[in-house]
Design a protein around this motif. Structure first.
Motif, PDB file in Angstrom:
ATOM      1  N   LEU A  47      -6.549  33.535  39.285  1.00 46.27           N
ATOM      2  CA  LEU A  47      -5.603  34.355  40.035  1.00 46.27           C
ATOM      3  C   LEU A  47      -5.120  35.555  39.230  1.00 46.27           C
ATOM      4  CD1 LEU A  47      -3.371  31.734  41.920  1.00 46.27           C
ATOM      5  CD2 LEU A  47      -5.039  33.310  42.892  1.00 46.27           C
ATOM      6  N   GLN A  48      -4.876  35.359  37.919  1.00 48.50           N
ATOM      7  CA  GLN A  48      -4.325  36.473  37.135  1.00 48.50           C
ATOM      8  C   GLN A  48      -5.266  37.676  37.091  1.00 48.50           C
ATOM      9  OE1 GLN A  48      -2.002  35.543  33.675  1.00 48.50           O
ATOM     10  NE2 GLN A  48      -2.866  37.250  32.496  1.00 48.50           N
ATOM     11  N   PRO A  49      -6.575  37.502  36.843  1.00 46.52           N
ATOM     12  CA  PRO A  49      -7.456  38.673  36.875  1.00 46.52           C
ATOM     13  C   PRO A  49      -7.466  39.385  38.226  1.00 46.52           C
ATOM     14  CG  PRO A  49      -8.537  36.834  35.788  1.00 46.52           C
ATOM     15  CD  PRO A  49      -7.293  36.294  36.389  1.00 46.52           C
ATOM     16  N   GLU A  50      -7.407  38.607  39.331  1.00 43.91           N
ATOM     17  CA  GLU A  50      -7.373  39.219  40.655  1.00 43.91           C
ATOM     18  C   GLU A  50      -6.099  40.035  40.854  1.00 43.91           C
ATOM     19  OE1 GLU A  50      -7.886  36.277  43.638  1.00 43.91           O
ATOM     20  OE2 GLU A  50      -9.739  35.465  42.780  1.00 43.91           O
ATOM     21  N   VAL A  65       7.493  42.299  40.842  1.00 46.07           N
ATOM     22  CA  VAL A  65       7.909  40.972  41.298  1.00 46.07           C
ATOM     23  C   VAL A  65       7.586  40.792  42.776  1.00 46.07           C
ATOM     24  CG1 VAL A  65       9.873  39.454  41.651  1.00 46.07           C
ATOM     25  CG2 VAL A  65       9.713  40.796  39.564  1.00 46.07           C
ATOM     26  N   LEU A  66       7.892  41.805  43.580  1.00 48.74           N
ATOM     27  CA  LEU A  66       7.617  41.724  45.011  1.00 48.74           C
ATOM     28  C   LEU A  66       6.122  41.640  45.277  1.00 48.74           C
ATOM     29  CD1 LEU A  66       8.989  41.717  47.756  1.00 48.74           C
ATOM     30  CD2 LEU A  66       8.817  44.206  47.799  1.00 48.74           C
ATOM     31  N   GLU A  67       5.321  42.412  44.533  1.00 46.17           N
ATOM     32  CA  GLU A  67       3.873  42.362  44.709  1.00 46.17           C
ATOM     33  C   GLU A  67       3.323  40.993  44.331  1.00 46.17           C
ATOM     34  OE1 GLU A  67       5.515  44.738  43.366  1.00 46.17           O
ATOM     35  OE2 GLU A  67       4.995  46.580  44.427  1.00 46.17           O
ATOM     36  N   LEU A  68       3.872  40.390  43.273  1.00 39.01           N
ATOM     37  CA  LEU A  68       3.416  39.061  42.868  1.00 39.01           C
ATOM     38  C   LEU A  68       3.714  38.025  43.942  1.00 39.01           C
ATOM     39  CD1 LEU A  68       2.275  37.080  40.823  1.00 39.01           C
ATOM     40  CD2 LEU A  68       4.517  36.982  39.728  1.00 39.01           C
ATOM     41  N   CYS A  69       4.912  38.086  44.534  1.00 39.41           N
ATOM     42  CA  CYS A  69       5.274  37.143  45.593  1.00 39.41           C
ATOM     43  C   CYS A  69       4.343  37.280  46.789  1.00 39.41           C
ATOM     44  CB  CYS A  69       6.723  37.369  46.021  1.00 39.41           C
ATOM     45  SG  CYS A  69       7.946  36.894  44.792  1.00 39.41           S
ATOM     46  N   ARG A  70       4.076  38.522  47.189  1.00 48.29           N
ATOM     47  CA  ARG A  70       3.195  38.741  48.337  1.00 48.29           C
ATOM     48  C   ARG A  70       1.780  38.248  48.045  1.00 48.29           C
ATOM     49  NH1 ARG A  70       5.401  44.884  49.662  1.00 48.29           N
ATOM     50  NH2 ARG A  70       7.255  44.237  50.863  1.00 48.29           N
ATOM     51  N   PHE A  71       1.330  38.467  46.821  1.00 47.59           N
ATOM     52  CA  PHE A  71      -0.006  38.023  46.427  1.00 47.59           C
ATOM     53  C   PHE A  71      -0.123  36.498  46.498  1.00 47.59           C
ATOM     54  CE2 PHE A  71      -2.995  36.603  43.149  1.00 47.59           C
ATOM     55  CZ  PHE A  71      -4.138  37.322  43.499  1.00 47.59           C
ATOM     56  N   LEU A  72       0.892  35.788  45.984  1.00 45.35           N
ATOM     57  CA  LEU A  72       0.862  34.329  45.987  1.00 45.35           C
ATOM     58  C   LEU A  72       1.039  33.769  47.400  1.00 45.35           C
ATOM     59  CD1 LEU A  72       2.939  33.585  42.760  1.00 45.35           C
ATOM     60  CD2 LEU A  72       0.462  33.491  43.043  1.00 45.35           C
ATOM     61  N   ASN A  73       1.842  34.434  48.224  1.00 44.57           N
ATOM     62  CA  ASN A  73       2.032  33.975  49.596  1.00 44.57           C
ATOM     63  C   ASN A  73       0.744  34.130  50.408  1.00 44.57           C
ATOM     64  OD1 ASN A  73       4.696  33.051  49.541  1.00 44.57           O
ATOM     65  ND2 ASN A  73       5.520  35.107  49.754  1.00 44.57           N
ATOM     66  N   LYS A  80      -6.104  43.373  39.015  1.00 40.77           N
ATOM     67  CA  LYS A  80      -6.828  44.421  39.737  1.00 40.77           C
ATOM     68  C   LYS A  80      -5.967  45.022  40.843  1.00 40.77           C
ATOM     69  CE  LYS A  80     -11.397  42.373  38.932  1.00 40.77           C
ATOM     70  NZ  LYS A  80     -12.612  41.771  39.581  1.00 40.77           N
ATOM     71  N   VAL A  81      -5.155  44.180  41.486  1.00 39.10           N
ATOM     72  CA  VAL A  81      -4.313  44.666  42.576  1.00 39.10           C
ATOM     73  C   VAL A  81      -3.280  45.657  42.063  1.00 39.10           C
ATOM     74  CG1 VAL A  81      -2.598  43.991  44.307  1.00 39.10           C
ATOM     75  CG2 VAL A  81      -4.661  42.610  43.982  1.00 39.10           C
ATOM     76  N   ILE A  82      -2.643  45.326  40.941  1.00 36.02           N
ATOM     77  CA  ILE A  82      -1.578  46.190  40.411  1.00 36.02           C
ATOM     78  C   ILE A  82      -2.104  47.189  39.385  1.00 36.02           C
ATOM     79  CG2 ILE A  82       0.166  44.424  40.825  1.00 36.02           C
ATOM     80  CD1 ILE A  82       0.073  43.752  37.853  1.00 36.02           C
ATOM     81  N   ASN A  83      -3.397  47.094  39.081  1.00 37.01           N
ATOM     82  CA  ASN A  83      -4.018  48.004  38.110  1.00 37.01           C
ATOM     83  C   ASN A  83      -3.286  47.959  36.769  1.00 37.01           C
ATOM     84  OD1 ASN A  83      -5.899  49.879  37.194  1.00 37.01           O
ATOM     85  ND2 ASN A  83      -4.698  51.650  37.890  1.00 37.01           N
ATOM     86  N   HIS A  84      -3.087  46.739  36.291  1.00 33.40           N
ATOM     87  CA  HIS A  84      -2.381  46.539  35.018  1.00 33.40           C
ATOM     88  C   HIS A  84      -2.933  45.296  34.339  1.00 33.40           C
ATOM     89  CE1 HIS A  84       0.847  46.460  32.046  1.00 33.40           C
ATOM     90  NE2 HIS A  84       1.036  45.181  32.352  1.00 33.40           N
ATOM     91  N   LYS A  85      -3.126  45.369  33.023  1.00 29.59           N
ATOM     92  CA  LYS A  85      -3.631  44.251  32.245  1.00 29.59           C
ATOM     93  C   LYS A  85      -2.487  43.606  31.480  1.00 29.59           C
ATOM     94  CE  LYS A  85      -6.809  41.657  30.224  1.00 29.59           C
ATOM     95  NZ  LYS A  85      -7.617  40.667  30.972  1.00 29.59           N
ATOM     96  N   PHE A  86      -2.294  42.299  31.695  1.00 25.29           N
ATOM     97  CA  PHE A  86      -1.239  41.582  30.983  1.00 25.29           C
ATOM     98  C   PHE A  86      -1.678  41.282  29.555  1.00 25.29           C
ATOM     99  CE2 PHE A  86      -0.262  40.283  35.410  1.00 25.29           C
ATOM    100  CZ  PHE A  86       1.026  40.799  35.480  1.00 25.29           C
TER     101      PHE A  86
END
Length: 308
Positions: free
Chosen positions: A27-30, A2-10, A33-39
């Motif tokens: 944005l989701q593919p980028e 959650v914190l990583e997502l907020c920082r990414f969007l900010n 890659k940052v979190i190294n996880h596929k939704f």
């Protein structure tokens, strides 16, 4: 996450501006890659964003909704009684999740930047219309400095006394001696604008400006007019209700009720006499204001005897 997502969007907001919409398809593919996880879903990131916004609004309502709450300034956490939490959980079951796991200081800061109002804090503050590559050039001064000059005084020589000085100058001469060009020249001289660039200065004004005073007076007068209009409407409504209450229709309604109750018949002389009597508004009002039907019958019979 959650914190990583907020920082990414900010970071996206800082780069593209707050008015730029999130393009979740790119944005989701980028972010993956940052979190190294596929939704699992293409809408997972947007759904998480919407969920965070709701959680932020709920947290903000809990934090700012009431006065006198227990608040730990060092940890930025709510420290309320069990009764308070119980009452809030009954109002909204989703409060339980926040009670068990209140957002951290870092998450609150990211939330405020992502969802909250933009507040000019000085350093690294970017407005949507600004070029983010040059925002460090913005000059910000202490907003609490009581010695900061009034903006109006910076732009017009003479400051608050401009109009007073101008009128005093005009009053010293006979208005008829001025030509239109002289009046325009004097006015242009008095309103000379200082075009010298100055840093942005902001101040909480401690005195009421002329415009604010006029607006305040206008609003006060408007409220008085509205109150007067309401009083007139209420008075007219009261008169209308009173007129309806004492109308012939109301009197005939009472007379029909007496017929239904068996106190008289529509084909007898007393009933016809009552109809003629109702043409007199005073007698009609007396008939209506008699407290019960038996009294009305006695009153009609007496009036009929006196007439005969």
């Amino acid at each position: 996450m959650v914190l990583e997502l907020c920082r990414f969007l900010n970071k996206f907001i800082t780069k593209h501006g707050r008015t730029s919409p999130f393009k979740w398809v790119t944005l989701q593919p980028e972010f993956e890659k940052v979190i190294n996880h596929k939704f699992a879903s293409d809408k997972a990131m947007k759904n998480k964003y919407d969920s965070m916004r709701k959680e932020y609004n709920l947290w903000k309502s809990l934090r700012n909704g009431e006065t006198g709450l227990g608040w730990n300034e060092s940890t930025k956490q709510l420290n309320c009684s069990d009764e308070w939490w119980k009452r809030k959980n009954q109002e909204n079951p989703k409060v339980l999740a926040i009670q068990n796991n209140q957002p951290s200081i870092q998450l609150q800061e990211e939330w405020d930047q992502l969802f909250g109002d933009v507040v000019a804090s000085g350093e690294n503050c970017v407005a949507p219309s600004m070029d983010p590559t040059t925002f460090n050039e913005v000059h910000v001064e202490n907003l609490e400095d009581d010695n900061v000059e009034n903006l109006e005084d910076d732009n017009v020589e003479g400051g608050d006394n401009f109009f007073g000085d101008f009128l005093n100058e005009v009053s010293q001469h006979d208005a008829s001696t001025f030509s239109p060009s002289e009046v325009a020249k004097n006015f242009e001289k008095s309103t000379k604008v200082n075009t010298k660039p100055k840093p942005v200065k902001m101040k909480r004004k401690g005195r009421e400006s002329l415009g604010a005073s006029i607006l305040k007076e206008h609003l006060t007068q408007s409220n008085m007019n509205q109150q007067r209009a309401l009083e007139i409407l209420e008075s007219d409504s009261s008169k209308l209700n009173q007129s309806t209450k004492l109308s012939i229709e109301a009197a005939m309604g009472l007379l029909s009720r007496m017929v239904d109750a068996g106190l008289m018949r529509e084909d007898e002389e007393l009933w016809l006499f009552a109809m003629d009597l109702f043409e007199d508004p005073v007698k009609r009002e007396m008939f209506i204001n008699v407290p019960h039907d038996h009294g009305r019958l006695a009153w009609l019979q007496r009036k009929q005897r006196l007439t005969n």
